[in-house]
Design a protein around this motif. Structure first.
Motif, short mmCIF file in Angstrom:
data_model
loop_
_atom_site.label_atom_id
_atom_site.label_comp_id
_atom_site.label_asym_id
_atom_site.label_seq_id
_atom_site.Cartn_x
_atom_site.Cartn_y
_atom_site.Cartn_z
N ASP A 143 0.83 -1.20 0.00
CA ASP A 143 0.00 0.00 0.00
C ASP A 143 0.87 1.26 0.00
O ASP A 143 1.85 1.35 0.74
CB ASP A 143 -0.93 0.02 1.22
N GLY A 144 0.50 2.20 -0.85
CA GLY A 144 1.18 3.49 -0.89
C GLY A 144 2.46 3.51 -1.73
O GLY A 144 3.10 4.54 -1.84
N VAL A 145 2.85 2.38 -2.33
CA VAL A 145 4.08 2.33 -3.12
C VAL A 145 3.71 2.46 -4.60
O VAL A 145 2.80 1.79 -5.09
CB VAL A 145 4.84 1.01 -2.87
N SER A 146 4.43 3.32 -5.32
CA SER A 146 4.23 3.49 -6.75
C SER A 146 5.20 2.59 -7.50
O SER A 146 6.39 2.54 -7.18
CB SER A 146 4.47 4.95 -7.15
N TYR A 147 4.70 1.91 -8.52
CA TYR A 147 5.51 0.99 -9.32
C TYR A 147 5.79 1.57 -10.71
O TYR A 147 6.29 0.87 -11.58
CB TYR A 147 4.82 -0.37 -9.40
N ASP A 148 5.50 2.85 -10.90
CA ASP A 148 5.67 3.49 -12.20
C ASP A 148 7.12 3.54 -12.66
O ASP A 148 7.40 3.49 -13.86
CB ASP A 148 5.10 4.92 -12.18
N ALA A 149 8.07 3.65 -11.76
CA ALA A 149 9.48 3.81 -12.13
C ALA A 149 10.22 2.47 -12.25
O ALA A 149 11.41 2.46 -12.56
CB ALA A 149 10.18 4.70 -11.11
N VAL A 150 9.53 1.35 -12.03
CA VAL A 150 10.18 0.04 -12.11
C VAL A 150 10.52 -0.25 -13.57
O VAL A 150 9.65 -0.11 -14.44
CB VAL A 150 9.27 -1.06 -11.54
N PRO A 151 11.76 -0.64 -13.88
CA PRO A 151 12.10 -0.99 -15.26
C PRO A 151 11.17 -2.10 -15.75
O PRO A 151 11.02 -3.14 -15.09
CB PRO A 151 13.54 -1.48 -15.18
N THR A 152 10.53 -1.86 -16.90
CA THR A 152 9.52 -2.78 -17.42
C THR A 152 9.83 -3.12 -18.87
O THR A 152 10.02 -2.22 -19.68
CB THR A 152 8.11 -2.16 -17.31
N GLU A 153 9.85 -4.41 -19.16
CA GLU A 153 10.10 -4.88 -20.53
C GLU A 153 8.79 -5.46 -21.06
O GLU A 153 8.28 -6.43 -20.53
CB GLU A 153 11.18 -5.96 -20.51
N TYR A 154 8.26 -4.82 -22.10
CA TYR A 154 7.00 -5.28 -22.68
C TYR A 154 7.27 -6.32 -23.76
O TYR A 154 8.30 -6.29 -24.42
CB TYR A 154 6.21 -4.11 -23.26
N LEU A 155 6.33 -7.21 -23.93
CA LEU A 155 6.43 -8.27 -24.92
C LEU A 155 6.46 -7.64 -26.31
O LEU A 155 5.61 -6.82 -26.64
CB LEU A 155 5.23 -9.21 -24.79
N LYS A 156 7.44 -8.03 -27.08
CA LYS A 156 7.52 -7.53 -28.45
C LYS A 156 6.66 -8.42 -29.33
O LYS A 156 6.71 -9.64 -29.22
CB LYS A 156 8.97 -7.57 -28.92
N PRO A 157 5.89 -7.81 -30.23
CA PRO A 157 5.08 -8.65 -31.11
C PRO A 157 5.97 -9.45 -32.05
O PRO A 157 7.05 -9.00 -32.44
CB PRO A 157 4.22 -7.65 -31.88
N SER A 158 5.51 -10.64 -32.41
CA SER A 158 6.25 -11.46 -33.35
C SER A 158 6.18 -10.82 -34.73
O SER A 158 5.36 -9.93 -34.99
CB SER A 158 5.67 -12.87 -33.40
N PHE A 159 7.00 -11.28 -35.64
CA PHE A 159 7.00 -10.76 -37.00
C PHE A 159 5.62 -10.92 -37.62
O PHE A 159 5.10 -10.01 -38.26
CB PHE A 159 8.06 -11.49 -37.85
N VAL A 160 5.00 -12.07 -37.39
CA VAL A 160 3.67 -12.33 -37.94
C VAL A 160 2.67 -11.34 -37.37
O VAL A 160 1.84 -10.78 -38.09
CB VAL A 160 3.24 -13.79 -37.65
N GLU A 161 2.73 -11.10 -36.05
CA GLU A 161 1.80 -10.15 -35.42
C GLU A 161 2.03 -8.73 -35.94
O GLU A 161 1.08 -7.97 -36.13
CB GLU A 161 1.97 -10.17 -33.91
N GLU A 162 3.29 -8.37 -36.21
CA GLU A 162 3.58 -7.04 -36.74
C GLU A 162 2.98 -6.87 -38.13
O GLU A 162 2.44 -5.84 -38.46
CB GLU A 162 5.08 -6.79 -36.79
#
Length: 174
Positions: A74-93
């Motif tokens: 409670d009360g902790v912000s997670y906005d600054a945590v380094p986050t790696e998003y899933l890259k779409p596959s070539f087919v999805e792109e």
């Protein structure tokens, strides 16, 4: 040589659920989106043996499944945590986001083509809201009924016709 003036990200506190219904507060170091959800890299407090007989504070880092093994503090912000998003596959792109799977039957009435109804993809603009989603087998069974047609606007016809008529339909036989 250039140096970065960006500060090193500071890990934030997060609760980690351990086996045996234990819970500890650890440090959230980073997050990674994967195909089946999220993994959080957490630093669990531990001890390690130092020189001689000394015992020193240490950190054990491990990737855990979120939200199964972590809870926010409670009360902790997670906005600054380094986050790696899933890259779409070539087919999805190339093809773009996938359409939801399944089909729906818009029941028809009256006389003429489509009087038995129309099979639509679930995301078709013409599909009736709240209609039950049909599996492939049920959509094919519905499409074989007299008076039922396949929607050509949403691609239900292009998807289901080859299965109904055979994949060789429309190809020259040599």
């Amino acid at each position: 040589m250039t140096t970065s003036s960006a500060p090193e990200p500071v890990p934030v506190r997060i609760r980690v659920l351990l086996p045996g219904n234990q819970e500890v507060v650890a440090r959230l170091c980073s997050r990674r989106q994967v195909r089946d959800g999220w993994r959080y890299e957490v630093g669990l407090p531990a001890y390690s043996n130092g020189p001689g007989d000394s015992v020193e504070p240490a950190e054990y880092r491990v990737w855990v499944r979120a939200p199964d093994h972590v809870r926010p503090v409670d009360g902790v912000s997670y906005d600054a945590v380094p986050t790696e998003y899933l890259k779409p596959s070539f087919v999805e792109e190339v093809l773009g986001p996938r359409r939801p799977s399944g089909w729906v039957l818009a029941k028809g009435g009256g006389r003429g083509p489509g009087r038995g109804g129309v099979v639509h993809a679930v995301d078709c603009e013409e599909a009736p809201a709240g209609a039950p989603v049909l599996t492939l087998e049920r959509a094919l069974n519905a499409a074989e009924q007299p008076g039922v047609r396949l929607c050509s606007l949403c691609g239900a016809a292009a998807e289901l016709d080859p299965v109904l008529k055979g994949f060789d339909h429309g190809f020259d036989e040599t």
